[in-house]
Design a protein around this motif. Structure first.
Motif, short mmCIF file in Angstrom:
data_model
loop_
_atom_site.label_atom_id
_atom_site.label_comp_id
_atom_site.label_asym_id
_atom_site.label_seq_id
_atom_site.Cartn_x
_atom_site.Cartn_y
_atom_site.Cartn_z
N ALA A 60 1.00 -1.24 0.07
CA ALA A 60 0.03 -0.08 -0.10
C ALA A 60 0.98 1.24 -0.08
N SER A 61 0.41 2.27 -0.51
CA SER A 61 0.95 3.56 -0.54
C SER A 61 0.11 4.70 -0.09
N SER A 62 0.87 5.54 0.22
CA SER A 62 -0.29 7.06 0.53
C SER A 62 -0.54 7.56 -0.61
N ASN A 63 -0.19 7.29 -1.85
CA ASN A 63 -0.37 7.80 -2.90
C ASN A 63 -1.54 6.84 -3.70
N PRO A 64 -2.86 7.32 -3.86
CA PRO A 64 -3.86 6.74 -4.31
C PRO A 64 -3.86 6.12 -5.90
N LEU A 69 -2.96 0.89 -8.87
CA LEU A 69 -2.24 -0.15 -9.53
C LEU A 69 -2.04 -1.41 -8.92
N ILE A 70 -1.83 -1.23 -7.84
CA ILE A 70 -1.64 -2.57 -7.21
C ILE A 70 -3.05 -3.26 -6.99
N PRO A 71 -2.85 -4.73 -7.60
CA PRO A 71 -4.03 -5.38 -7.31
C PRO A 71 -4.40 -5.92 -5.93
N ALA A 72 -5.68 -5.97 -5.49
CA ALA A 72 -6.16 -6.51 -4.57
C ALA A 72 -5.70 -7.84 -4.19
#
Length: 154
Positions: A60-64, A69-72
């Protein structure tokens, strides 16, 4: 130095070396001894507790934008894909009494107790069906496959 004195001195050195050798052998046996084995736990729950993962990695990132872009990783799978992958073999042919996909008469008595009972039977196994059938993924995926089969069989 006479021969007699030399032999006494030499015998003393040999005796000291022999004593040192015995001490070293005993010390090596004590240090290198195998530890006593513990009794193996026969309880499956204890084994599962010992080998369970200690954590998980979450990306996870603080950038939405990056998060989009990261798959769940833990998103529930599509019920149809789980059915096609793991359930179809038995439920299309009715293997070992499995209710066939789309057979309303076969599904009706199984649905009578409610969906919680259907989920429990599926997750724990019933009759010839092992727990989760042949699926090895999360319970949510199995429930999605059950929902897919039930919807097609009502």
């Amino acid at each position: 130095m006479s021969d007699r004195e030399f032999l006494k001195y030499f015998a003393g050195i040999i005796g000291a070396l022999a004593a040192l050798t015995v001490v070293l052998i005993i010390s090596a046996n004590i240090i290198g001894a195998k530890p006593k084995t513990q009794k193996a736990a026969v309880n499956g729950q204890q084994i599962a507790e010992r080998i369970k993962p200690v954590g998980e990695v979450t990306l996870a990132s603080s950038n939405p934008v990056v998060n989009a872009l990261i798959p769940a990783a833990h998103a529930a799978a599509d019920g149809k894909s789980v059915y096609e992958k793991s359930c179809k073999v038995c439920h299309d042919a009715g293997v070992a009494g499995a209710p066939k996909m789309g057979d309303k008469a076969a599904w009706a008595p199984r649905l009578k107790p409610g969906m919680d009972a259907v989920y429990a039977n599926t997750l724990k196994g019933k009759g010839a069906m092992p727990p989760k059938g042949t699926y090895t993924g999360p319970d949510a995926d199995v429930k999605a496959a059950v929902d897919y089969m039930v919807k097609a069989s009502q």
